[in-house]
Scaffold this active site. Sequence first.
Site, PDB file in Angstrom:
ATOM      1  N   SER A 151      38.193  41.267  36.242  1.00  0.00           N
ATOM      2  CA  SER A 151      38.279  42.311  37.086  1.00  0.00           C
ATOM      3  C   SER A 151      37.238  42.219  38.021  1.00  0.00           C
ATOM      4  O   SER A 151      37.207  41.346  38.766  1.00  0.00           O
ATOM      5  CB  SER A 151      38.353  43.861  36.363  1.00  0.00           C
ATOM      6  OG  SER A 151      38.808  44.835  37.465  1.00  0.00           O
ATOM      7  N   GLU A 212      50.360  43.808  36.279  1.00  0.00           N
ATOM      8  CA  GLU A 212      49.261  44.085  37.303  1.00  0.00           C
ATOM      9  C   GLU A 212      49.825  44.300  38.557  1.00  0.00           C
ATOM     10  O   GLU A 212      48.956  44.668  39.440  1.00  0.00           O
ATOM     11  CB  GLU A 212      48.069  43.311  37.220  1.00  0.00           C
ATOM     12  CG  GLU A 212      47.433  42.865  35.861  1.00  0.00           C
ATOM     13  CD  GLU A 212      46.275  42.253  35.825  1.00  0.00           C
ATOM     14  OE1 GLU A 212      45.188  43.118  36.431  1.00  0.00           O
ATOM     15  OE2 GLU A 212      45.931  41.162  35.446  1.00  0.00           O
ATOM     16  N   HIS A 266      46.426  45.323  33.389  1.00  0.00           N
ATOM     17  CA  HIS A 266      45.132  45.105  33.772  1.00  0.00           C
ATOM     18  C   HIS A 266      44.092  45.094  32.474  1.00  0.00           C
ATOM     19  O   HIS A 266      43.263  44.274  32.426  1.00  0.00           O
ATOM     20  CB  HIS A 266      44.707  45.948  34.792  1.00  0.00           C
ATOM     21  CG  HIS A 266      43.317  45.491  35.409  1.00  0.00           C
ATOM     22  ND1 HIS A 266      43.311  44.467  36.199  1.00  0.00           N
ATOM     23  CD2 HIS A 266      42.229  46.106  35.488  1.00  0.00           C
ATOM     24  CE1 HIS A 266      41.957  44.530  36.654  1.00  0.00           C
ATOM     25  NE2 HIS A 266      41.155  45.445  36.188  1.00  0.00           N
TER      26      HIS A 266
END
Length: 285
Positions: A151, A212, A266
């Site tokens: 991320s 995602e 995610h």
Amino acid sequence: MSTPAPIADTIYFDLTPASKMPPYRIFLRIPKEAPPPQGWPVLYFLDANAIVGTMVDIVRVQAAYPLGTGIMPGVLVGIGYPTPEAYDSVRRSWDMGPPPGMTYPPHTQDGPEVRTGGADQFLAFIEDELKPVIASLVPIDGKKQAIFGHSFGGLFVLHALFRKPEAFSARIAASPAIWWEGAGIVDEAERFVARTQAKPSGRLLVMAGEYEQRLAPFQVGAIDAADRVRGYEDSRIVDNARAMVHRLAGVPGLVASFQLQDGENHMSVLPGAINQAVRFAFGSS
């Protein structure tokens, strides 16, 4: 009577940067075997508070059977913060956010304002302060140093490649936040491509989860589904990850690849991404 369960074969220590910024918590796992003549390969990983247990278990289980798993022993160096929480959202925003950065409202009531833009300073800490400390504790193969981030950490991994390509021979960016702050990292990438037409740069693996950029089955019909879809349209994590690899494919000496993790969102993408990072850094091939 209960006893806290330690992370196997792992120590940690706090390291204060020369800049007098608050200390980082460094997690270190060294193989029990004798080091090879050239020293150990090493995998640095970000957000260590959240993933150090998973990272260590993947390595200690698979590296014990290299002929069956293809995973060789190596040194793990996790970079985290002195907190019992999985993340320090304020500090990681500063450390992993590429410059110039911006200022945001506090993440918590009565908390500090949140700033980004400290990625160059964080990279300098890793290169100039942390790496020498690790090298003083264990023999390291300077030609086999990898870094993993997820991320915001994945965004930092890309920034580190563009700013200092010689720092690592392998980089793994899981679900990188390429969209962050107007997708400024794309401009960085374009400048990197333009100035490295004949400079070897090693390997890059970029990953993203199937869910995602679209709703997972359990999210369909949820009360936040519409907001989530709008967020996916803005961040386009999967498309941006693929496009970044395509953009970098022509850089001589850089082997860039993309991998989609089926069935993952995610956060659930993390275990599989960590496993692939270990294989990328310590794989026998």
